[in-house]
Structure formats: structure tokens, C-alpha cells
Design a protein around this motif. Structure first.
Motif, PDB file in Angstrom:
ATOM      1  N   GLY A 156       0.772  -1.232   0.000  1.00 43.84           N
ATOM      2  CA  GLY A 156       0.000   0.000   0.000  1.00 43.84           C
ATOM      3  C   GLY A 156       0.801   1.278   0.000  1.00 43.84           C
ATOM      4  O   GLY A 156       0.241   2.373   0.027  1.00 43.84           O
ATOM      5  N   TYR A 157       2.129   1.187  -0.033  1.00 48.07           N
ATOM      6  CA  TYR A 157       2.950   2.394  -0.063  1.00 48.07           C
ATOM      7  C   TYR A 157       2.801   3.092  -1.421  1.00 48.07           C
ATOM      8  O   TYR A 157       2.826   2.453  -2.467  1.00 48.07           O
ATOM      9  CB  TYR A 157       4.426   2.059   0.146  1.00 48.07           C
ATOM     10  CG  TYR A 157       4.816   1.757   1.574  1.00 48.07           C
ATOM     11  CD1 TYR A 157       4.012   0.951   2.381  1.00 48.07           C
ATOM     12  CD2 TYR A 157       5.991   2.251   2.110  1.00 48.07           C
ATOM     13  CE1 TYR A 157       4.377   0.665   3.686  1.00 48.07           C
ATOM     14  CE2 TYR A 157       6.359   1.977   3.423  1.00 48.07           C
ATOM     15  CZ  TYR A 157       5.543   1.174   4.206  1.00 48.07           C
ATOM     16  OH  TYR A 157       5.895   0.895   5.489  1.00 48.07           O
TER      17      TYR A 157
ATOM     18  N   ILE B  81       9.222  20.427  -4.918  1.00 54.10           N
ATOM     19  CA  ILE B  81       9.124  19.081  -4.364  1.00 54.10           C
ATOM     20  C   ILE B  81       7.955  18.986  -3.386  1.00 54.10           C
ATOM     21  O   ILE B  81       7.138  18.053  -3.444  1.00 54.10           O
ATOM     22  CB  ILE B  81      10.438  18.698  -3.660  1.00 54.10           C
ATOM     23  CG1 ILE B  81      11.569  18.534  -4.673  1.00 54.10           C
ATOM     24  CG2 ILE B  81      10.266  17.411  -2.848  1.00 54.10           C
ATOM     25  CD1 ILE B  81      12.921  18.313  -4.037  1.00 54.10           C
ATOM     26  N   LEU B  82       7.850  19.961  -2.487  1.00 52.30           N
ATOM     27  CA  LEU B  82       6.797  19.934  -1.471  1.00 52.30           C
ATOM     28  C   LEU B  82       5.412  20.078  -2.096  1.00 52.30           C
ATOM     29  O   LEU B  82       4.461  19.394  -1.697  1.00 52.30           O
ATOM     30  CB  LEU B  82       7.031  21.052  -0.452  1.00 52.30           C
ATOM     31  CG  LEU B  82       8.314  20.946   0.385  1.00 52.30           C
ATOM     32  CD1 LEU B  82       8.470  22.165   1.280  1.00 52.30           C
ATOM     33  CD2 LEU B  82       8.316  19.669   1.224  1.00 52.30           C
ATOM     34  N   LEU B  83       5.278  20.971  -3.074  1.00 54.87           N
ATOM     35  CA  LEU B  83       3.986  21.162  -3.732  1.00 54.87           C
ATOM     36  C   LEU B  83       3.537  19.889  -4.441  1.00 54.87           C
ATOM     37  O   LEU B  83       2.389  19.446  -4.304  1.00 54.87           O
ATOM     38  CB  LEU B  83       4.084  22.322  -4.730  1.00 54.87           C
ATOM     39  CG  LEU B  83       2.820  22.622  -5.541  1.00 54.87           C
ATOM     40  CD1 LEU B  83       1.687  23.048  -4.611  1.00 54.87           C
ATOM     41  CD2 LEU B  83       3.098  23.706  -6.579  1.00 54.87           C
ATOM     42  N   GLN B  84       4.446  19.287  -5.191  1.00 57.48           N
ATOM     43  CA  GLN B  84       4.097  18.069  -5.924  1.00 57.48           C
ATOM     44  C   GLN B  84       3.754  16.942  -4.967  1.00 57.48           C
ATOM     45  O   GLN B  84       2.812  16.173  -5.202  1.00 57.48           O
ATOM     46  CB  GLN B  84       5.241  17.666  -6.848  1.00 57.48           C
ATOM     47  CG  GLN B  84       4.946  16.431  -7.679  1.00 57.48           C
ATOM     48  CD  GLN B  84       5.882  16.291  -8.861  1.00 57.48           C
ATOM     49  OE1 GLN B  84       6.098  17.217  -9.625  1.00 57.48           O
ATOM     50  NE2 GLN B  84       6.461  15.107  -9.013  1.00 57.48           N
ATOM     51  N   HIS B  85       4.512  16.843  -3.879  1.00 53.84           N
ATOM     52  CA  HIS B  85       4.245  15.742  -2.955  1.00 53.84           C
ATOM     53  C   HIS B  85       2.944  15.959  -2.194  1.00 53.84           C
ATOM     54  O   HIS B  85       2.256  14.991  -1.832  1.00 53.84           O
ATOM     55  CB  HIS B  85       5.402  15.568  -1.971  1.00 53.84           C
ATOM     56  CG  HIS B  85       5.403  14.224  -1.309  1.00 53.84           C
ATOM     57  ND1 HIS B  85       5.779  13.068  -1.959  1.00 53.84           N
ATOM     58  CD2 HIS B  85       5.033  13.828  -0.067  1.00 53.84           C
ATOM     59  CE1 HIS B  85       5.655  12.031  -1.153  1.00 53.84           C
ATOM     60  NE2 HIS B  85       5.197  12.470   0.003  1.00 53.84           N
TER      61      HIS B  85
ATOM     62  N   THR C  76       3.855   7.638   1.803  1.00 50.41           N
ATOM     63  CA  THR C  76       4.125   8.138   0.447  1.00 50.41           C
ATOM     64  C   THR C  76       5.583   8.561   0.365  1.00 50.41           C
ATOM     65  O   THR C  76       6.039   9.415   1.127  1.00 50.41           O
ATOM     66  CB  THR C  76       3.221   9.340   0.103  1.00 50.41           C
ATOM     67  OG1 THR C  76       3.355  10.349   1.111  1.00 50.41           O
ATOM     68  CG2 THR C  76       1.766   8.919   0.019  1.00 50.41           C
ATOM     69  N   TYR C  77       6.299   7.955  -0.551  1.00 53.76           N
ATOM     70  CA  TYR C  77       7.724   8.223  -0.719  1.00 53.76           C
ATOM     71  C   TYR C  77       7.969   8.856  -2.093  1.00 53.76           C
ATOM     72  O   TYR C  77       7.463   8.373  -3.111  1.00 53.76           O
ATOM     73  CB  TYR C  77       8.545   6.939  -0.621  1.00 53.76           C
ATOM     74  CG  TYR C  77       8.574   6.299   0.759  1.00 53.76           C
ATOM     75  CD1 TYR C  77       7.970   6.902   1.852  1.00 53.76           C
ATOM     76  CD2 TYR C  77       9.212   5.085   0.971  1.00 53.76           C
ATOM     77  CE1 TYR C  77       7.999   6.319   3.111  1.00 53.76           C
ATOM     78  CE2 TYR C  77       9.258   4.493   2.228  1.00 53.76           C
ATOM     79  CZ  TYR C  77       8.639   5.120   3.286  1.00 53.76           C
ATOM     80  OH  TYR C  77       8.674   4.539   4.532  1.00 53.76           O
ATOM     81  N   ALA C  78       8.740   9.919  -2.112  1.00 53.67           N
ATOM     82  CA  ALA C  78       9.136  10.562  -3.364  1.00 53.67           C
ATOM     83  C   ALA C  78      10.629  10.349  -3.564  1.00 53.67           C
ATOM     84  O   ALA C  78      11.423  10.607  -2.649  1.00 53.67           O
ATOM     85  CB  ALA C  78       8.815  12.046  -3.333  1.00 53.67           C
TER      86      ALA C  78
ATOM     87  N   ILE D 168       6.024  10.086   5.356  1.00 53.71           N
ATOM     88  CA  ILE D 168       6.466  10.932   4.246  1.00 53.71           C
ATOM     89  C   ILE D 168       7.993  10.955   4.227  1.00 53.71           C
ATOM     90  O   ILE D 168       8.615  11.325   5.213  1.00 53.71           O
ATOM     91  CB  ILE D 168       5.912  12.364   4.367  1.00 53.71           C
ATOM     92  CG1 ILE D 168       4.386  12.367   4.212  1.00 53.71           C
ATOM     93  CG2 ILE D 168       6.549  13.284   3.334  1.00 53.71           C
ATOM     94  CD1 ILE D 168       3.754  13.728   4.348  1.00 53.71           C
ATOM     95  N   LYS D 169       8.547  10.550   3.107  1.00 53.57           N
ATOM     96  CA  LYS D 169      10.002  10.580   2.942  1.00 53.57           C
ATOM     97  C   LYS D 169      10.351  11.037   1.535  1.00 53.57           C
ATOM     98  O   LYS D 169       9.622  10.764   0.581  1.00 53.57           O
ATOM     99  CB  LYS D 169      10.617   9.198   3.204  1.00 53.57           C
ATOM    100  CG  LYS D 169      10.648   8.789   4.670  1.00 53.57           C
ATOM    101  CD  LYS D 169      11.395   7.478   4.856  1.00 53.57           C
ATOM    102  CE  LYS D 169      11.436   7.071   6.326  1.00 53.57           C
ATOM    103  NZ  LYS D 169      12.176   5.799   6.514  1.00 53.57           N
ATOM    104  N   TYR D 170      11.470  11.723   1.458  1.00 53.54           N
ATOM    105  CA  TYR D 170      11.994  12.166   0.170  1.00 53.54           C
ATOM    106  C   TYR D 170      13.401  11.587   0.039  1.00 53.54           C
ATOM    107  O   TYR D 170      14.289  11.917   0.833  1.00 53.54           O
ATOM    108  CB  TYR D 170      12.061  13.695   0.093  1.00 53.54           C
ATOM    109  CG  TYR D 170      10.757  14.385   0.413  1.00 53.54           C
ATOM    110  CD1 TYR D 170       9.858  14.703  -0.592  1.00 53.54           C
ATOM    111  CD2 TYR D 170      10.425  14.735   1.724  1.00 53.54           C
ATOM    112  CE1 TYR D 170       8.658  15.351  -0.310  1.00 53.54           C
ATOM    113  CE2 TYR D 170       9.234  15.374   2.020  1.00 53.54           C
ATOM    114  CZ  TYR D 170       8.354  15.680   1.002  1.00 53.54           C
ATOM    115  OH  TYR D 170       7.174  16.313   1.281  1.00 53.54           O
ATOM    116  N   ILE D 171      13.602  10.724  -0.922  1.00 50.17           N
ATOM    117  CA  ILE D 171      14.928  10.153  -1.170  1.00 50.17           C
ATOM    118  C   ILE D 171      15.562  10.965  -2.288  1.00 50.17           C
ATOM    119  O   ILE D 171      15.062  10.991  -3.412  1.00 50.17           O
ATOM    120  CB  ILE D 171      14.839   8.658  -1.545  1.00 50.17           C
ATOM    121  CG1 ILE D 171      14.392   7.827  -0.331  1.00 50.17           C
ATOM    122  CG2 ILE D 171      16.200   8.146  -2.014  1.00 50.17           C
ATOM    123  CD1 ILE D 171      12.942   7.840  -0.024  1.00 50.17           C
ATOM    124  N   MET D 172      16.644  11.660  -1.959  1.00 53.81           N
ATOM    125  CA  MET D 172      17.282  12.586  -2.882  1.00 53.81           C
ATOM    126  C   MET D 172      18.584  11.976  -3.401  1.00 53.81           C
ATOM    127  O   MET D 172      19.515  11.696  -2.628  1.00 53.81           O
ATOM    128  CB  MET D 172      17.563  13.915  -2.175  1.00 53.81           C
ATOM    129  CG  MET D 172      16.352  14.520  -1.471  1.00 53.81           C
ATOM    130  SD  MET D 172      14.953  14.845  -2.574  1.00 53.81           S
ATOM    131  CE  MET D 172      15.658  16.073  -3.669  1.00 53.81           C
TER     132      MET D 172
END
Length: 342
Positions: free
Chosen positions: A90-91, A109-113, A154-156, A188-192
């Protein structure tokens, strides 16, 4: 659209001919990036690599979803993701390839996520609400309360072909934390992923994350690439092999390489900044020189020198933002007055 109906403009045809001199399409542009990874087996391999998951948490299956979201603000705002998927647990996953650093990159990034989280919440609730009874039991009401503000993780994942500000190393994770630096949610995570800091050679690759980043960074210039004796990587390379590309993929790829509205806005922003900075510095230097030498030439020379310095420093910033050679050439011509921004 059928292959017969796809027609190249003269500019597209010229770029296609240049592509035919290469072995692979460059995955640092969206079309080839999607061709490389918009496949279940490849995406599972890529995600397990970049998310650094423990063995028992590794992803086995993903469902690749419609990449376009429409959010009402009240006006409709469309977001087109490069790759959007949901794991079997379900991620929600969003994978983006970013060739150039746009103005206000963090805000983008924040707006899109934010849109991604809202869509994920809608999909999370939709089936449950459809089945919710008109006269719920106490247990059903309790479950509805538990779900009211809940949403799936939700991961970006952002693969960036430029230096990410304040990042040390090619892999970093952004999360929501409190004033003491403690993470307040794991949802919520952002992998850069910073390709400019990924400098490993073929012989020093250690894991699947390294292998995918190596292919993404080097495919556009390489005459040959390793498949690591892995059929998933071999299939991915076949999908971006120039000789295998159909007309639609070639058209999409060359359009990614051409100047569109977003690129024109990018050029305009940095052109205006260069001129503003140059005129400001030049005015100050010109006044100082003019007062010291008591002649108009000092002011004129100072303004000219300031403009040149402003243009030079802005070009450095644009280059660091990951602008392609084509974009750099066009910005230089605009600053030199040889071309107009249209």
C-alpha cells in the motif's frame, strides 16, 4: 498513435539523426528514464536498491499507476509524475528524474508531494467509503474514526542531474522532523539522489542502487554498458537501446531535449537576474570610478564591467543547476544580444 502517423519536424528530425549516432537514449531525459524504469521488474529492483530496505521489508510487487493527477484549488492544477506506483503493502511511490534545478526547487518538491498525498488519501478512502453501511455499528464507527486522517506512506524519489544544495553525498533522505531533529512521522520521505556526486566506476559498484545510478548517469554517452548478468538490467538496457526505439519514443526523447515553456522561463529568469545584477554592480562601480576620475568614461566602463561580471556569475549558477550545453549556449546568446527570448 500509429507509427505511420508520427511525423518529425525538421528540428526533431535533426536531433533524431544525432541520436542514431549513440548506442543508448539518455535516461537523464524523461522519455528514456520512463522507458528504463516504467516496468514492474525494473521498478521493484530500483526501489529495493534506493530505499535501502531490510530483507523482510523488500518490495515484491508494484502496480504502476496513471502518472497524471488533477487537483482542484478551485482551479484545476495538473501534476504529471514521471513514474507513480503502489507497492503490494500500500505504499505510494513517486519517482522523478530532474535534469535541471528549477527556481524554488524545494518548494516544487513539497507542492508536488502534497498533491501526491492528497491523491493517495483519496484512493485509500474510496473503496472503504463505497462499502460503508448507512447504519454503522459501533465498531464500524470506531474504524472510520481511526481512518479519518490516516493515509498510506508516500515516498518521493528524486534523481537529480545537478548539485543538490546542502547535500553531502549522492544519497540523502529528507523527512519531517521536530526542533530537536527527531522524525515525527515515517509516512512521508523524500529520497534525494544527486548524480553530480555519484562518481563510482563500473568496477566499484556495490549494490543495485549503484548499478541503476551508473546506468542512468552514463547511458547517454556510453558505447556499451554492463547488464551485470541480470536479466532485469538487460531488459532495461534493451528498452533504451537506440536501435530498438520506436518513432514515438524517439519523438518524446528529442522533445525532452528541446526548449519548451519551462526551459524558456528558466532562461528568462536567469537572463533577467544576470542583467539586474550586472546593472546594479556596474552602476555602483561606475559611480565610484566616475567620482574618482571625474569623467563619464569611468561610469560607462564600470557599468560594462559590472554587467559582464553579473552575466558570468549567473552563467556559473545556471551551469551548476545542471543546464545542458544547448541551454547554456542559448543563454549566452541572449545575454550577448544575439538572440531574443521568444
Amino acid at each position: 498513435m500509429s507509427e505511420e502517423k508520427i511525423v518529425f519536424t525538421p528540428q526533431e528530425a535533426e536531433l533524431v539523426e544525432k541520436l542514431k549516432n549513440r548506442t543508448y537514449l539518455d535516461p537523464r531525459y524523461d522519455a528514456a528514464f520512463k522507458a528504463l524504469l516504467n516496468d514492474e521488474a525494473a521498478l521493484v529492483s530500483f526501489l529495493n536498491g534506493v530505499l535501502h530496505l531490510a530483507e523482510k521489508e523488500r518490495i515484491v510487487k508494484v502496480e504502476i499507476r496513471n502518472p497524471e493527477l488533477n487537483i482542484l484549488f478551485p482551479e484545476t492544477k495538473s501534476f504529471r509524475f514521471d513514474i507513480r506506483a503502489t507497492t503490494e503493502s500500500g505504499y505510494g511511490i513517486n519517482v522523478e528524474m530532474q535534469k535541471v534545478s528549477p527556481t524554488n526547487f524545494t518548494e516544487r518538491i513539497l507542492l508536488q508531494h502534497s498533491a501526491f498525498v492528497i491523491q493517495s488519501k483519496y484512493e485509500y478512502d474510496k473503496k472503504y467509503k463505497e462499502l460503508f453501511p448507512l447504519e454503522p455499528t459501533e465498531e464500524q464507527r470506531a474504524e472510520r474514526e481511526a481512518r479519518r486522517y490516516d493515509f498510506p506512506p508516500t515516498y518521493a524519489i528524486w534523481v537529480c542531474d545537478f548539485k543538490i544544495a546542502r547535500q553531502k553525498g549522492y544519497h540523502d533522505v529528507w523527512s519531517i522532523s521536530n526542533g530537536e531533529g527527531l522524525t515525527v512521522t515515517e509516512k512521508i520521505k523524500y529520497i534525494m539522489l544527486d548524480l553530480s556526486q555519484f562518481t563510482k566506476s563500473e568496477g566499484s559498484l556495490e549494490n543495485d542502487e549503484d548499478r541503476w545510478l551508473y546506468l542512468i548517469k552514463n547511458a547517454g554517452q556510453a558505447e556499451s554498458l554492463p547488464n551485470f548478468d541480470d536479466e532485469v538490467f538487460a531488459d532495461a538496457l534493451r528498452r533504451i537501446f537506440v536501435g530498438n526505439a520506436n518513432k514515438q519514443l524517439l519523438k518524446d526523447q528529442v522533445n525532452n531535449m528541446m526548449t519548451d515553456d519551462e526551459h524558456l522561463d528558466f532562461i528568462a529568469y536567469h537572463t533577467v537576474e544576470a542583467k539586474r545584477k550586472g546593472h546594479a554592480e556596474g552602476h555602483a562601480e561606475g559611480l565610484a570610478e566616475g567620482r574618482a576620475e571625474g569623467r563619464a568614461e569611468g561610469r560607462a566602463e564600470g557599468r560594462a564591467e559590472g554587467l559582464a561580471e553579473g552575466c558570468s556569475s549567473t552563467l556559473d549558477a545556471v551551469r551548476e543547476a545542471g543546464a545542458s550545453d544547448e541551454l547554456m549556449t542559448r543563454i549566452k546568446e541572449i545575454l550577448a544580444g544575439k538572440e531574443k527570448l521568444v
